[in-house]
Design an enzyme around this catalytic site. Structure first.
Site, PDB file in Angstrom:
ATOM      1  N   ASP A 111     -16.078  22.029 -11.064  1.00  0.00           N
ATOM      2  CA  ASP A 111     -14.473  22.226  -9.729  1.00  0.00           C
ATOM      3  C   ASP A 111     -15.097  20.355  -8.925  1.00  0.00           C
ATOM      4  O   ASP A 111     -14.165  20.362  -8.246  1.00  0.00           O
ATOM      5  CB  ASP A 111     -15.345  23.367  -9.104  1.00  0.00           C
ATOM      6  N   LYS A 139     -26.227  18.412  -8.915  1.00  0.00           N
ATOM      7  CA  LYS A 139     -26.004  18.006 -10.035  1.00  0.00           C
ATOM      8  C   LYS A 139     -25.980  17.504 -10.789  1.00  0.00           C
ATOM      9  O   LYS A 139     -26.055  17.540 -12.676  1.00  0.00           O
ATOM     10  CB  LYS A 139     -24.245  18.893  -9.949  1.00  0.00           C
TER      11      LYS A 139
END
Length: 397
Positions: A128, A80
């Site tokens: 998340d 990410k």
């Protein structure tokens, strides 16, 4: 062959693939090229390792298993880092250009030429864990305020990691999709800018930038190989990772690209349901999966355009094989490198092993002794406390 995981029943649906040019239209090669030029110029950039798990491949009866370990990526612990940070930089580039009435470059944002302007632009997102951490890291680098919305089940360790990077963290009582809705509404009310990895009608630029950033990882893989794998297993979630990789594989390998299999937790299988209906489909999450990064009920419509054309199979896996797969990777068969990975990283590994324990499913997916498998290890240990608990479970058992 002895079973490496508990017996597991996987959900499987063979995709009714559409035809089209989404791999080029949604994520043009030039967007991948721009992202790669910029990200490889960031301080700390280094290719992450592509490990061969030869002992595992031999044990489960396939030709090769390759594992792209994203744990070391920029010290943030996940792939990410390539997406949220880059998308943040692109938002700042666009907004600062409007503010100063001139064409501002990505290098201008990176080097702090417009630091005062960046400091007046607040970026927000729901997460998340890993996407928010990447966004917080990018905002810290580029000098922009950052607000991150997390849901009730996000661990405190992941929340603190974002605070340590300067983000203001807002925890809600609901699930991930509710945190997305709150981030959107508060951004609209306050003139902030959402940097999300999922798209919705009227919102596509940042998710497109996120997926373009993921192309750096795919290009590293492609250039390390002398031929395409036969199969690649990709995590689900909202679909951004899978779509970015599918587009990168299609553009590099053309008709020789591997068979793509998307894997999701059975507790959060929005892409699996989308494959059933033939359109991006939202599902309710009644119980959180251990694979926190994949606990998403609403797919990205932009990502689905690519997945609908590029994915051959969709799988769901049960919770019972998640923790054992984390332990297997950390305590591997003799000869393989030990890899400490987060819960979401092992989705493909768990699915592959379970498939090879099922002769019928192996045949359906065309996996045999000659198959060359690529797995994306999407994260390292992003929450040490959760990892330690998983590893202790084996002792208790």
């Amino acid at each position: 062959m002895t079973n490496l995981l508990p017996p597991a029943r996987l959900g499987h649906i063979a995709a009714n693939r559409a035809t089209g040019d989404a791999a080029y239209r949604v994520l043009p090669p030039e967007d991948f090229a721009i992202a790669r030029t910029e990200i490889t110029a960031w301080d700390g950039y280094a290719e992450t390792p592509l490990e061969s798990l030869a002992a595992l491949a031999g044990h489960i009866g396939v030709g090769e298993v390759l594992y792209k370990d994203e744990g070391p990526r920029f010290g943030l612990g996940s792939f990410k880092a390539l997406g949220g940070s880059y998308a943040a930089q692109r938002v700042l580039q666009r907004e600062v250009s409007k503010a100063v009435g001139a064409c501002v470059t990505l290098a201008d944002i990176r080097t702090g030429k417009y630091a005062d302007e960046c400091a007046r632009i607040t970026l927000v997102s729901a997460t998340d864990g890993n996407h928010g951490r990447s966004l917080a890291w990018g905002c810290q680098r580029f000098g922009a305020p950052c607000r991150i919305y997390i849901h009730a089940e996000v661990s405190e360790g992941r929340a603190q990691a974002m605070r340590d990077l300067g983000a203001e963290v807002i925890r809600i009582e609901g699930d991930y999709d509710e945190s997305v809705r709150l981030a959107k509404s508060e951004a609209e009310e306050n003139g902030w800018f959402v940097v999300s990895d999922t798209s919705w009608p009227g919102y596509s630029l940042p998710p497109r930038d996120v997926m373009s950033g993921y192309g750096v990882m795919t290009q590293e893989i492609n250039e390390a190989l002398d031929r395409a794998p036969t199969h690649v297993f990709l995590q689900g979630g909202v679909g951004g990772l899978a779509a970015g990789v599918v587009a990168g594989l299609r553009q590099y390998w053309g008709d020789a690209m591997p068979r793509v299999i998307v894997v999701e937790p059975e507790l959060a299988a929005c892409l699996f349901e989308s494959a059933k209906t033939g359109t991006a489909t939202t599902v309710a999450i009644d119980e959180e999966t251990l694979m926190a990064g994949l606990s998403c009920g609403e797919p990205s419509e932009l990502a689905w355009e690519i997945l609908a054309e590029g994915v051959s199979d969709f799988l769901t896996i049960p919770e019972a094989i998640v923790a054992p797969s984390v332990r297997l990777l950390a305590r591997p068969l003799d000869g393989d490198m030990a890899i400490e990975a987060g819960e979401s990283a092992i989705a493909g590994l768990a699915a592959l092993i379970a498939i090879r324990q099922d002769a019928v499913l192996s045949q359906k997916l065309g996996i045999d002794g000659q198959s060359r498998i690529l797995l994306i290890g999407s994260e390292g240990v992003t929450d040490p406390e959760i990892f330690a608990t998983i590893m202790r479970e084996e002792v208790a058992a």
